[in-house]
Design a protein around this motif. Structure first.
Motif, PDB file in Angstrom:
ATOM      1  N   CYS A  28       0.833  -1.210   0.000  1.00 31.81           N
ATOM      2  CA  CYS A  28       0.000   0.000   0.000  1.00 31.81           C
ATOM      3  C   CYS A  28       0.867   1.259   0.000  1.00 31.81           C
ATOM      4  N   ALA A  31       2.325   1.597  -3.343  1.00 30.96           N
ATOM      5  CA  ALA A  31       1.313   2.036  -4.300  1.00 30.96           C
ATOM      6  C   ALA A  31       1.152   3.557  -4.281  1.00 30.96           C
ATOM      7  N   VAL A  34       3.968   4.891  -6.273  1.00 34.79           N
ATOM      8  CA  VAL A  34       3.742   4.649  -7.698  1.00 34.79           C
ATOM      9  C   VAL A  34       2.728   5.643  -8.256  1.00 34.79           C
ATOM     10  N   PHE A  35       1.656   5.868  -7.515  1.00 37.45           N
ATOM     11  CA  PHE A  35       0.618   6.805  -7.965  1.00 37.45           C
ATOM     12  C   PHE A  35       1.210   8.194  -8.196  1.00 37.45           C
ATOM     13  N   THR A  58      -3.833   5.255 -11.677  1.00 39.43           N
ATOM     14  CA  THR A  58      -4.746   4.304 -11.036  1.00 39.43           C
ATOM     15  C   THR A  58      -4.421   2.874 -11.441  1.00 39.43           C
ATOM     16  N   THR A  61      -1.040   1.709 -10.061  1.00 37.67           N
ATOM     17  CA  THR A  61      -1.149   1.386  -8.629  1.00 37.67           C
ATOM     18  C   THR A  61      -1.725  -0.005  -8.442  1.00 37.67           C
ATOM     19  N   PRO A 115       5.647   1.166 -12.169  1.00 34.08           N
ATOM     20  CA  PRO A 115       5.004   0.091 -11.414  1.00 34.08           C
ATOM     21  C   PRO A 115       5.573  -1.291 -11.685  1.00 34.08           C
TER      22      PRO A 115
END
Length: 264
Positions: A28, A31, A34-35, A58, A61, A115
């Protein structure tokens, strides 16, 4: 001072998440990076493609969580689906035929660079001694970066790659690799006794050099896009990509070393 304060806040959060948070919480946190990182990439490469930026952030992620599906082939399937989806998205949102190939190439590079490569950190966390390997990776990158900076400042005379990064020196690069070796030895004696001297030396040199290449690659991208930093989200440090550039390249290399060569 801004760099120091940011590091004092973010580094303990990252270390605690790795050690105490479990694989899902770590994913998480990754993520979130990455976002933000995909948004930074689109602001540099495709600043007029806000719809595609939000869609890419989106979807990218979501790609981080594919290792939890149990079969790592799902990750490759996810990349294939994203390629097809964004190829169709750009196909039907075309603006200028002359720019289409360049824009699509940037869009696909964003997925592979951010990602897909960082997803290997989640896979690394799921291996035996995953926590230790993530900490080793952090130590290699951090000691490499610090040793390269101070060695280069004190002894740097010969430029390493002036076309891409005028300030980096060969002496600093060699000092960085030496720092990485020190980092892996610290890991071996402090918290990762299963790490052999062979593993410590090989990962320090290989991952250390590859991390420096990741730093140079991001510098190449920024110079190509005409920007100084990828973003401003981290005070004193620039953007997320500015902080993760070495780790992005090091992540898959460390994972496959652990899978194929580590005998611990």
């Amino acid at each position: 001072m801004k760099r120091l304060i940011s590091a004092l806040i973010l580094l303990p959060v990252l270390i605690l998440t790795i050690i105490k948070g479990g694989p899902l919480l770590f994913a998480c946190l990754l993520a979130v990076f990455v976002f933000i990182g995909i948004h930074e990439f689109y602001r540099m490469a495709l600043p007029d493609r806000s719809v595609e930026a939000w869609s890419a952030a989106t979807c990218g992620t979501a790609l981080i969580f594919t290792p939890f599906l149990g079969d790592h082939h799902h990750a490759l399937a996810g990349v294939a689906i994203l390629f097809l989806a964004f190829a169709l998205l750009f196909l039907f949102r075309i603006r200028n035929v002359a720019d289409a190939a360049r824009e699509i190439a940037y869009a696909m590079l964003a997925f592979l660079y951010i990602p897909f490569l960082l997803m290997h950190l989640v896979m690394l966390r799921q291996t035996a001694y995953g926590i230790q390997w993530l900490l080793v990776l952090m130590l290699i990158v951090m000691t490499n970066d610090s040793a390269a900076y101070y060695t280069g400042s004190a002894f740097g005379k010969r430029r390493l790659y002036p076309l891409v990064s005028p300030k980096k020196s060969i002496e600093g690069s060699l000092g960085g690799v030496a720092g990485s070796i020190g980092g892996t030895l610290i890991a071996k004696f402090v918290f990762f006794h299963q790490l052999s001297f062979r593993d410590a030396l090989l990962t320090a040199v290989f991952i250390g050099i590859l991390g420096q290449a990741g730093d140079l690659f991001e510098s190449l991208l920024k110079r190509s896009f005409g920007v100084k930093d990828s973003g401003t989200v981290i005070p004193g440090h620039g953007g997320v990509l500015d902080r993760l550039d070495s780790i992005i390249f090091a992540a898959p290399a460390m994972y496959y070393y652990v899978i194929y060569f580590f005998k611990g």
